[in-house]
Scaffold this motif. Structure first.
Motif, mmCIF file in Angstrom:
data_model
loop_
_atom_site.group_PDB
_atom_site.id
_atom_site.type_symbol
_atom_site.label_atom_id
_atom_site.label_comp_id
_atom_site.label_asym_id
_atom_site.label_seq_id
_atom_site.Cartn_x
_atom_site.Cartn_y
_atom_site.Cartn_z
ATOM 1 N N GLU A 1 7.453 -8.533 -1.531
ATOM 2 C CA GLU A 1 8.821 -8.090 -1.756
ATOM 3 C C GLU A 1 9.248 -7.210 -0.588
ATOM 4 O O GLU A 1 8.446 -6.430 -0.058
ATOM 5 C CB GLU A 1 8.916 -7.270 -3.038
ATOM 6 N N THR A 2 10.531 -7.318 -0.212
ATOM 7 C CA THR A 2 11.021 -6.464 0.868
ATOM 8 C C THR A 2 12.484 -6.124 0.604
ATOM 9 O O THR A 2 13.199 -6.890 -0.040
ATOM 10 C CB THR A 2 10.818 -7.122 2.254
ATOM 11 N N LYS B 1 13.560 -4.144 -3.125
ATOM 12 C CA LYS B 1 12.504 -3.135 -3.226
ATOM 13 C C LYS B 1 11.252 -3.692 -2.535
ATOM 14 O O LYS B 1 11.197 -4.885 -2.219
ATOM 15 C CB LYS B 1 12.203 -2.794 -4.673
ATOM 16 N N SER B 2 10.271 -2.821 -2.284
ATOM 17 C CA SER B 2 9.055 -3.250 -1.594
ATOM 18 C C SER B 2 7.855 -2.896 -2.444
ATOM 19 O O SER B 2 7.053 -2.045 -2.070
ATOM 20 C CB SER B 2 8.959 -2.572 -0.214
ATOM 21 N N GLU B 3 7.721 -3.544 -3.594
ATOM 22 C CA GLU B 3 6.632 -3.170 -4.503
ATOM 23 C C GLU B 3 5.531 -4.209 -4.596
ATOM 24 O O GLU B 3 4.405 -3.988 -4.172
ATOM 25 C CB GLU B 3 7.212 -2.889 -5.903
ATOM 26 N N LYS B 4 5.882 -5.374 -5.143
ATOM 27 C CA LYS B 4 4.844 -6.353 -5.441
ATOM 28 C C LYS B 4 4.580 -7.305 -4.268
ATOM 29 O O LYS B 4 5.396 -7.458 -3.366
ATOM 30 C CB LYS B 4 5.283 -7.200 -6.631
ATOM 31 N N ASP C 1 10.294 -3.757 7.612
ATOM 32 C CA ASP C 1 9.883 -3.039 6.407
ATOM 33 C C ASP C 1 8.381 -2.750 6.431
ATOM 34 O O ASP C 1 7.574 -3.538 5.942
ATOM 35 C CB ASP C 1 10.271 -3.911 5.199
ATOM 36 N N GLU D 1 7.488 6.006 4.796
ATOM 37 C CA GLU D 1 8.003 7.231 4.168
ATOM 38 C C GLU D 1 8.998 7.935 5.079
ATOM 39 O O GLU D 1 10.022 8.443 4.626
ATOM 40 C CB GLU D 1 6.840 8.164 3.811
ATOM 41 N N ASN E 1 1.858 -3.345 1.936
ATOM 42 C CA ASN E 1 1.461 -4.012 0.682
ATOM 43 C C ASN E 1 0.679 -5.290 0.956
ATOM 44 O O ASN E 1 -0.307 -5.589 0.276
ATOM 45 C CB ASN E 1 2.707 -4.308 -0.163
ATOM 46 N N ARG F 1 6.612 -0.746 4.652
ATOM 47 C CA ARG F 1 5.979 -0.646 3.338
ATOM 48 C C ARG F 1 5.593 -2.024 2.820
ATOM 49 O O ARG F 1 4.498 -2.222 2.273
ATOM 50 C CB ARG F 1 6.895 0.065 2.336
ATOM 51 N N GLY F 2 6.481 -3.018 3.004
ATOM 52 C CA GLY F 2 6.137 -4.389 2.628
ATOM 53 C C GLY F 2 4.923 -4.873 3.420
ATOM 54 O O GLY F 2 4.034 -5.539 2.881
ATOM 55 N N GLU G 1 12.137 6.035 4.810
ATOM 56 C CA GLU G 1 12.740 6.210 3.486
ATOM 57 C C GLU G 1 13.347 7.606 3.322
ATOM 58 O O GLU G 1 14.433 7.767 2.761
ATOM 59 C CB GLU G 1 11.690 5.937 2.399
#
Lengths: 234, 234, 234, 234, 234
Positions: free
Chosen positions: D170-171, D117-120, D177, D206, D183, D179-180, D209
């Motif tokens: 995170e990726t 995931k690509s969150e934190k 990525d 997006e 972040n 989004r990573g 995704e």
């Protein structure tokens, strides 16, 4: 890499003959014949890292694989192993340097040209004066690419300002070719005014050639016979 | 690695043309044509370890694989072998250094761009002044990645403070492409105010292209015929 | 590469016996026997990069793989690992240099010759005086090629001006061959005027040979039986 | 290996941002965005042997693969090629040395953590003071192993006595990525008090995704349909 | 290769414990336990080229892979990566040199012996005085070959004139073996008069062993069942 001198020879402007192994081994065959027939002395060896650590024994005495035989006016460079391509530049330079110190007057490099036959010998040289000189003995090699020591050592000699020629004998293929060696020897006998026996090599060549002819005839008979008995449609 | 000078040439701010082998051999083809038509002299060679120890023979005289031809105001760098990627940095630096000592005024690097056709020539340069200069002759290459000597030598020239441009000819694919070479030559004729014959290369290209067209037509006929006779469902 | 001395030994013109592993391990087998029976002391080791980082433990004490054992008048060079071919030149030179400083009077190199039997021992030497000396003990090896340390160390000794001989034992094949080792030991007992027990090795050899004979007989019976029961036509 | 400076920049205690390619290319994506939006100048390049000899062309001008962009208080290190593992130690050292001379005040290394995931974004630092500082922006990375430049350059900075932190986003996996990258950029906007547009990257993310979601739905439909039509028993 | 010191520790004739990864990881397991339970400080790291460029993160702080932990009278050498065989000689020498400067009084090397069980610990030493000392704690390893750091570092210590012993724990095979680690720790507790908890490791070992026993029983049941149901004739 360095040359280790083993014998004191009183040189008098020697000719340096490079006879390392190459196509058809024609150079090595001619060089070996000269060493034996002119009774050249073991003069020294080249310490070449990366060459297999083999030694050749003759009458109980071991010799390093890459070595020089000599008399007053002639040096023959001989090797039991193929010179690795990555060492050719360095070894060429070392050879030229070593024998310039001995007041060499000419370098002759021996090699083979894969030609499907063993008839002609072609010449190359590192300047036009030597091309003219060569025309007295051989046909000039017009255009092509040459690998191994032959071309390389001529270029190094040119850089050092010394005359060098190459003799390239036609050779059948990759098997050792005494006829190609004999053809080189006949030219060298004239050029160096020496008298090395060529008959042995020619007999050896004829023996090989007769054997091959015989095999071919047997094969032909077998084929024509098999054709009658087992006709093939493809 | 070093350059060995073989001829005394009285240089007068020469242009240095890098024509080493690359995509479609377009640079080598153009460079070879210039060497022959302008009668450039063999000027010297680069001793590059790691390159196969081959020598090219011309009229009996051997030449090392990576070499320079020159006249007073022009040098062409030519190679019989592909420069190994690991040697490109060092060779670029040596070339720039060697010809800065000869008061070179401009470096031109020739290369190919795989494009599926052989139409345009694009330009790159190592500063904005030269980009403006190039716009008189070619379209500027906007964005992309270039391998081999072309980009590398421009960067080294930039580091040394000397102008350099690259000419990148579109080329069909990986086969030697005389039309791409001719396209380079046409630009060079204008840029260097020389007059090298381009017709030969174009005829050679047309001969190849006609042959390919013919093969394609035969293939097409065969396919349409086979379709009728052996319909395929997949 | 260097030699690290671990013991102070009061040398008196020692003989240096090279017993590194080779064909049939005949040299190592003979060398090991001498080390044990003459109670030689661990004298030091050769630090050779590229050799596997193994250590041999004896009674809790680790020893490096390439080492020397010695007493006043004798040194035995022994190795748990095969010397990599690329290290042979350098190690030969280091050995000769190290023991010239100890006033060595003779180098003896032990090796094997694959011969399908374990009968004779042949001799080689680095000069004609030593060839004559060897004739008192063994037959001279006339002509052939020798790999590994044996020939190499003789040549290095020759370059350094010190006498060296090689003893080459016939050996069956590639399996460790105690009979070949015993044959070397018998010559060394005479040459060095030592009295190392050969019986152990011969018993070991006979045990191996009886075992092999037995296996061969069983095989023969089985074959003749199978012939009767399952005749084969091919 | 050395750094070649191409532009005179009047540095004022710059922050050095290492954005070389790594997992998910998150660092390169963020670094590229900063270079473009803050109009950083091409400052120079690292000459790294062993890296493919590629050059990137922008508006006709070639750039070497491993380079630095800069303004008075910020440097971004960017590379078109992956740094070979065997060069990381040496390059890290050269980077630290080069920018210590420019009175760098902080090194920030950007990297990715494969997390599905690509969150934190997690933080690492080369001393406890910087760990405390990082807690204002990100969660601390507790325990694990990190490859590539990120950890290495922090350790080199520690040896040189200069503060350094790493930001590890995170990726999803190995595909690029955005989004990573976004972040990372959001944290950097706060930490460096800059205002680089993140929207572009998020839109790009997006778009990717949505495309992937669509593909997944089609796949799902196809699977459920195929289940009804072609029931499978294995 | 060099050691980079990161902490000022007031050494008082420390014992140096080499706990690099080897067979069964027994040394690393014991070393890790000592580092944690005796609260050793991170003291510095060995810069070893050729080792993968990994860093271990602990509480946000990256550490290089080959490092030393210490207190006044004890140093533990620990590594997250296996030391490449080609680096062992050089690293051994650097370790001995580094800690001789800290007035080390003893080196202890930890290792494993593949034995199919995890019962005994054997000892080796670099001199007979230390063999006698070891007999108070372990059985002496009589004869065999040892790879990796263990034997090597003892030999280097011997060359430098400092006492060194090795403890070699029997270990089941190649999987990490906490029982073998516990066996080493019990000897070290006595030898170094420390009191590191061994219970954790034994519980871990028992858990693994119970799991393996269970699997073996299930396998046995399944086999005996399958025998009845599907008798096999081969």
């Amino acid at each position: 890499m360095r040359f280790i001198e083993k014998e004191d020879i009183n040189f008098n402007n020697p000719v340096i003959l490079e006879a390392f192994p190459g196509t058809g081994l024609v150079g090595s065959i001619a060089g070996f014949q000269i060493i034996k027939e002119l009774n050249l002395k073991y003069f020294g060896y080249f310490e070449v890292e990366g060459v297999p650590p083999l030694t050749t024994i003759e009458n109980g005495i071991p010799y390093p694989p890459v070595r020089a035989y000599a008399k007053e006016d002639l040096v023959v460079l001989f090797s039991d192993v193929i010179i690795p391509p990555a060492k050719i530049n360095e070894l060429s330079r070392l050879i030229v340097e070593t024998f310039l110190e001995k007041d060499a007057k000419l370098f002759i490099s021996l090699g083979g040209l894969m030609a499907g036959k063993s008839e002609k010998v072609f010449g190359i040289a590192n300047n036009n004066k030597m091309i003219e000189y060569l025309k007295n003995y051989v046909e000039i090699f017009k255009f092509g690419v040459v690998g191994g020591m032959s071309g390389n050592i001529l270029i190094r000699c040119g850089d050092a300002g010394i005359d060098a020629v190459g003799l390239l004998a036609e050779t059948v293929g990759i098997r050792p070719d005494p006829r190609g060696g004999a053809n080189l020897l006949e030219i060298l006998n004239k050029m160096l005014d020496i008298n090395v026996n060529v008959e042995n090599l020619i007999k050896e060549a004829e023996a090989i050639e007769n054997k091959l002819k015989e095999l071919a005839e047997q094969h032909l008979k077998m084929m024509s016979k098999s054709k009658k008995e087992y006709p093939m449609y493809i």
